[in-house]
Design an enzyme around this catalytic site. Structure first.
Site, PDB file in Angstrom:
ATOM      1  N   GLY A  12      12.140 -11.751   2.600  1.00  0.00           N
ATOM      2  CA  GLY A  12      11.006 -12.363   3.086  1.00  0.00           C
ATOM      3  C   GLY A  12       9.883 -12.799   3.993  1.00  0.00           C
ATOM      4  O   GLY A  12       9.118 -13.722   4.322  1.00  0.00           O
ATOM      5  N   SER A  13       9.314 -11.784   4.899  1.00  0.00           N
ATOM      6  CA  SER A  13       9.051 -11.990   6.114  1.00  0.00           C
ATOM      7  C   SER A  13       7.830 -11.718   5.751  1.00  0.00           C
ATOM      8  O   SER A  13       6.764 -11.893   6.507  1.00  0.00           O
ATOM      9  CB  SER A  13       9.914 -10.414   7.287  1.00  0.00           C
ATOM     10  OG  SER A  13       8.820  -9.568   6.979  1.00  0.00           O
ATOM     11  N   ILE A  92      11.725  -4.123 -10.924  1.00  0.00           N
ATOM     12  CA  ILE A  92      10.367  -2.532 -11.627  1.00  0.00           C
ATOM     13  C   ILE A  92       9.898  -3.620 -12.924  1.00  0.00           C
ATOM     14  O   ILE A  92      10.724  -3.656 -13.130  1.00  0.00           O
ATOM     15  CB  ILE A  92      10.534  -0.622 -12.315  1.00  0.00           C
ATOM     16  CG1 ILE A  92      10.715  -0.583 -11.020  1.00  0.00           C
ATOM     17  CG2 ILE A  92       9.468  -0.604 -12.700  1.00  0.00           C
ATOM     18  CD1 ILE A  92      10.734   0.893 -10.844  1.00  0.00           C
ATOM     19  N   HIS A 109       3.287  -2.541   0.142  1.00  0.00           N
ATOM     20  CA  HIS A 109       3.662  -1.452  -0.512  1.00  0.00           C
ATOM     21  C   HIS A 109       3.834  -0.429   1.417  1.00  0.00           C
ATOM     22  O   HIS A 109       2.381  -0.764   1.740  1.00  0.00           O
ATOM     23  CB  HIS A 109       3.064  -0.429  -1.686  1.00  0.00           C
ATOM     24  CG  HIS A 109       4.128   0.780  -1.733  1.00  0.00           C
ATOM     25  ND1 HIS A 109       5.024   0.860  -2.633  1.00  0.00           N
ATOM     26  CD2 HIS A 109       3.916   2.292  -1.517  1.00  0.00           C
ATOM     27  CE1 HIS A 109       5.697   2.187  -2.473  1.00  0.00           C
ATOM     28  NE2 HIS A 109       5.226   2.793  -1.169  1.00  0.00           N
ATOM     29  N   THR A 141       0.046  -2.630 -11.466  1.00  0.00           N
ATOM     30  CA  THR A 141      -0.977  -2.714 -12.653  1.00  0.00           C
ATOM     31  C   THR A 141       0.738  -1.750 -13.399  1.00  0.00           C
ATOM     32  O   THR A 141       1.428  -1.927 -13.214  1.00  0.00           O
ATOM     33  CB  THR A 141      -2.269  -0.985 -12.871  1.00  0.00           C
ATOM     34  OG1 THR A 141      -0.990  -0.029 -12.356  1.00  0.00           O
ATOM     35  CG2 THR A 141      -3.201  -1.946 -12.267  1.00  0.00           C
ATOM     36  N   THR A 172       5.662  -5.255  11.197  1.00  0.00           N
ATOM     37  CA  THR A 172       4.665  -5.751  11.546  1.00  0.00           C
ATOM     38  C   THR A 172       2.952  -5.500  11.143  1.00  0.00           C
ATOM     39  O   THR A 172       2.345  -7.023  10.991  1.00  0.00           O
ATOM     40  CB  THR A 172       4.421  -5.346  13.309  1.00  0.00           C
ATOM     41  OG1 THR A 172       5.829  -5.214  14.044  1.00  0.00           O
ATOM     42  CG2 THR A 172       3.859  -5.940  14.092  1.00  0.00           C
TER      43      THR A 172
HETATM   44  C1  GAR Z   1       8.817  -4.422   3.041  1.00  0.00           C
HETATM   45  O1  GAR Z   1       8.993  -3.889   3.881  1.00  0.00           O
HETATM   46  C2  GAR Z   1       7.544  -4.328   2.191  1.00  0.00           C
HETATM   47  O2  GAR Z   1       6.726  -3.547   1.856  1.00  0.00           O
HETATM   48  C3  GAR Z   1       8.679  -3.560   1.223  1.00  0.00           C
HETATM   49  O3  GAR Z   1      10.135  -4.288   0.773  1.00  0.00           O
HETATM   50  C4  GAR Z   1      10.193  -4.682   2.573  1.00  0.00           C
HETATM   51  C5  GAR Z   1       9.839  -6.633   2.416  1.00  0.00           C
HETATM   52  O4  GAR Z   1      10.686  -6.755   3.462  1.00  0.00           O
HETATM   53  N1  GAR Z   1       8.755  -3.358  -0.751  1.00  0.00           N
HETATM   54  C6  GAR Z   1       8.589  -2.979  -0.966  1.00  0.00           C
HETATM   55  O5  GAR Z   1       9.304  -1.506  -0.094  1.00  0.00           O
HETATM   56  C7  GAR Z   1       8.441  -2.720  -1.801  1.00  0.00           C
HETATM   57  N2  GAR Z   1       8.641  -1.117  -3.246  1.00  0.00           N
HETATM   58  P1  GAR Z   1      10.328  -8.619   3.319  1.00  0.00           P
HETATM   59  O6  GAR Z   1      11.526  -9.374   2.618  1.00  0.00           O
HETATM   60  O7  GAR Z   1      10.347  -8.744   5.117  1.00  0.00           O
HETATM   61  O8  GAR Z   1       9.259  -8.772   3.747  1.00  0.00           O
END
Ligand code: GAR
EC number: 2.1.2.2
Length: 209
Positions: A12-13, A92, A109, A141, A172
């Protein structure tokens, strides 16, 4: 004031970056953090910020994605969000769900879309010998990772990088990009924002590739 729900599956960052940005004169506030994984580290981080947090576990629904999404929608209906932010949400979504939230749902992404939709983006960028990598915020979408681009941030790929090192550099950048794009989106601005590492791209209106 726009109401924002944030969907997570893990640490969840990005959720933290979004939630912490929605203060002061920001036109939106976080109203719910929803995880499909009970153990997701982001849940405690949301609660520590006083944000309502909940879990809708996908596993009891098996392959019935529609039933899982109906449960998601039931929980979302209680929070009445105007905007849904996917932030490391690793399920998905079906066309029925994405169409119901069309124009109101964002995703981040970890690649410079249209390059590398799907998984293992950093491995794929390294294997291709790319000189730069980055992240994209886009509208969701029914086409996976193909919705209209709302923002991109670029970072260099450095000699000797492994996927973890590159992922950390991109993450980051994600924390810089997503809050800025959400703010613009909440203000009604859907023109794409392009960031270079350490600043804004000189041409903020052009395509990225
Ligand atoms: C992030 O790098 C995000 O872009 C990626 O998962 C990570 C979650 O990190 N998302 C995907 O790959 C979606 N297809 P977080 O939980 O620390 O925000």
């Amino acid at each position: 004031m726009k109401r924002v729900a944030i969907l997570i599956s893990g640490g969840g960052s990005n959720m933290v970056a979004l939630a912490d940005s929605m203060t002061g004169d920001h036109p939106a506030r976080p109203v719910l953090v929803l995880s499909n994984v009970a153990e997701a580290g982001g849940i405690a981080k949301a609660e520590a910020r006083g944000i309502d947090a909940d879990v809708v576990d996908h596993r009891p629904f098996g392959r019935d994605r529609a039933a899982f999404e109906a449960a998601l929608n039931d929980r979302l209906a209680e929070a009445l969000p105007d905007i849904l932010c996917l932030a490391g949400f690793m399920r998905i979504l079906t066309p029925a769900f994405t169409e119901a939230w069309a124009g109101r749902m964002l995703n981040i992404h970890p690649s410079l879309l249209p390059k590398y939709p799907g998984l293992h983006t950093h491995d794929r960028a390294l294997a291709a010998g790319d000189a730069e990598a980055g992240c994209t915020v886009h509208e969701v979408t029914s086409d996976l990772d193909q919705g209209p681009i709302l923002g991109q941030a670029r970072v260099p790929v450095l000699p000797g990088d492994d996927a973890d090192q590159l992922a950390a550099r991109v993450l980051t950048a994600e924390h810089q990009l997503y809050p800025r794009v959400l703010r613009r989106f909440a203000e009604g601005n859907r023109s794409p924002l392009y960031l270079l590492e350490g600043g804004e791209a000189p041409n903020t209106s052009g395509r990225c590739d």
